[in-house]
Design an enzyme around this catalytic site. Structure first.
Site, PDB file in Angstrom:
ATOM      1  N   SER A   8      -4.490   2.422  -8.515  1.00 17.63           N
ATOM      2  CA  SER A   8      -5.162   3.626  -8.378  1.00 17.63           C
ATOM      3  C   SER A   8      -6.176   3.793  -9.754  1.00 17.63           C
ATOM      4  O   SER A   8      -5.939   3.033 -10.943  1.00 17.63           O
ATOM      5  CB  SER A   8      -4.402   5.190  -8.416  1.00 17.63           C
ATOM      6  OG  SER A   8      -5.243   6.344  -8.285  1.00 17.63           O
ATOM      7  N   SER A  66       3.047   5.305 -12.505  1.00 21.58           N
ATOM      8  CA  SER A  66       3.643   4.419 -11.486  1.00 21.58           C
ATOM      9  C   SER A  66       2.436   3.430 -11.370  1.00 21.58           C
ATOM     10  O   SER A  66       2.569   2.113 -11.246  1.00 21.58           O
ATOM     11  CB  SER A  66       4.181   4.986 -10.260  1.00 21.58           C
ATOM     12  OG  SER A  66       3.067   5.622  -9.444  1.00 21.58           O
ATOM     13  N   TYR A 103       3.289   9.967 -11.174  1.00 27.17           N
ATOM     14  CA  TYR A 103       2.201   9.000 -10.229  1.00 27.17           C
ATOM     15  C   TYR A 103       1.443   8.108 -11.143  1.00 27.17           C
ATOM     16  O   TYR A 103       1.317   6.964 -10.829  1.00 27.17           O
ATOM     17  CB  TYR A 103       1.473   9.992  -9.214  1.00 27.17           C
ATOM     18  CG  TYR A 103       0.500   9.297  -8.497  1.00 27.17           C
ATOM     19  CD1 TYR A 103       0.865   8.497  -7.439  1.00 27.17           C
ATOM     20  CD2 TYR A 103      -0.942   9.032  -8.783  1.00 27.17           C
ATOM     21  CE1 TYR A 103       0.030   7.821  -6.602  1.00 27.17           C
ATOM     22  CE2 TYR A 103      -1.622   8.497  -8.243  1.00 27.17           C
ATOM     23  CZ  TYR A 103      -1.263   7.814  -7.090  1.00 27.17           C
ATOM     24  OH  TYR A 103      -2.420   7.134  -6.274  1.00 27.17           O
ATOM     25  N   ASN A 117       0.839  -1.372   0.081  1.00 26.47           N
ATOM     26  CA  ASN A 117      -0.065   0.015  -0.073  1.00 26.47           C
ATOM     27  C   ASN A 117       0.776   1.197  -0.323  1.00 26.47           C
ATOM     28  O   ASN A 117       0.569   2.359  -0.488  1.00 26.47           O
ATOM     29  CB  ASN A 117      -1.004  -0.082   1.389  1.00 26.47           C
ATOM     30  CG  ASN A 117      -1.718   1.158   1.047  1.00 26.47           C
ATOM     31  OD1 ASN A 117      -2.422   1.657   0.722  1.00 26.47           O
ATOM     32  ND2 ASN A 117      -1.441   2.101   2.444  1.00 26.47           N
TER      33      ASN A 117
END
Length: 249
Positions: free
Chosen positions: A131, A147, A144, A79
């Protein structure tokens, strides 16, 4: 569980403890991690091991695996992660390096090491937190988003590779959530009332994992599931500018 000092990680630790699972909690913020551990110890009769470690350091995955030698890890939750809230050329290069080491390299190294242990034991689950931002290139959060796209692609492929071993690799793609992500360099677009509570996100994850054959990808929230499914199907020339405007709203 990495990134267990706040947000989704802390809530997941609490709800797993309520189910009677012993925990190994990993994060770099010692005070917050100890608070989570004490909260769990007060409410659940489980063993809680606390490891303070910065997983963005180059050899972190190997060091963590070594420190937990002798413990049988049945569920690994990757996480830990950080974000960026600026365009690429406006972000310090060192920050981008740190992000990639944590979001990509540490997650990959831990998945490989603990996944191999699980295969030897004949069972286990690797849960990697991606995400909804992985669904499409996201300007103003480019590294981000990339990734998290890696996390999705890597974990999905790993799950296929693990078929027949008794081990699963599950991708979770949360949408905007009320966490401290913004305090660590990320951007949480939209009004707070539109952000999901970590407890609700975790409850959705655990319900999916409770099914006899959990899905390879879990997307908490109906709107997030629609977004994750729809955006990749739109023409990039239309979808990416829309996302860029949303990120600057």
């Amino acid at each position: 569980m990495t990134g267990a000092s706040s947000g989704i990680g802390a809530e997941l630790a609490v709800q797993l403890a309520e189910r009677g699972l012993d925990l190994v909690l990993v994060a770099r913020r010692g005070d917050r991690l100890l608070e989570v551990a004490e909260r769990i110890r007060r409410t659940a009769s489980v063993d809680v091991t606390v490891i303070l470690m910065d997983l963005s350091e180059p050899d972190a995955a190997e060091r963590l695996h070594t420190r937990t030698h002798g413990l049988r890890i049945h569920v690994l939750v990757n996480n830990a992660g950080i974000g960026t809230d600026a365009d690429v050329i406006e972000t310090e290069a060192e920050r981008l390096d740190e992000l990639l080491r944590l979001n990509v390299l540490a997650l990959t190294g831990l998945s490989r090491r603990y996944g191999a242990d699980m295969v030897t034991n004949g069972s286990g689950i690797v849960v990697n937190i991606s995400s909804v931002a992985a669904a499409i290139p996201t300007p103003h959060m480019a590294v981000y988003s990339a990734s998290k796209t890696y996390v999705y692609s890597f974990t999905y492929a790993l799950d296929v590779e693990l078929r027949g071993t008794g081990v699963r690799a599950i991708t979770v793609m949360p949408g905007t959530t009320r966490t401290e992500f913004g305090a660590h360099g990320g951007r949480i677009p939209g009004p707070d009332r539109m952000h999901a509570a970590p407890a609700d996100v975790v409850a959705t994850i655990l319900r999916a994992l409770d099914t006899p054959e959990p899905p390879s990808v879990i997307v908490p929230g109906t709107a997030n599931a629609v977004t994750a499914a729809l955006l990749p199907r739109l023409p990039r020339g239309l979808a990416v500018p829309l996302v860029a405007r949303a990120m600057r709203a």
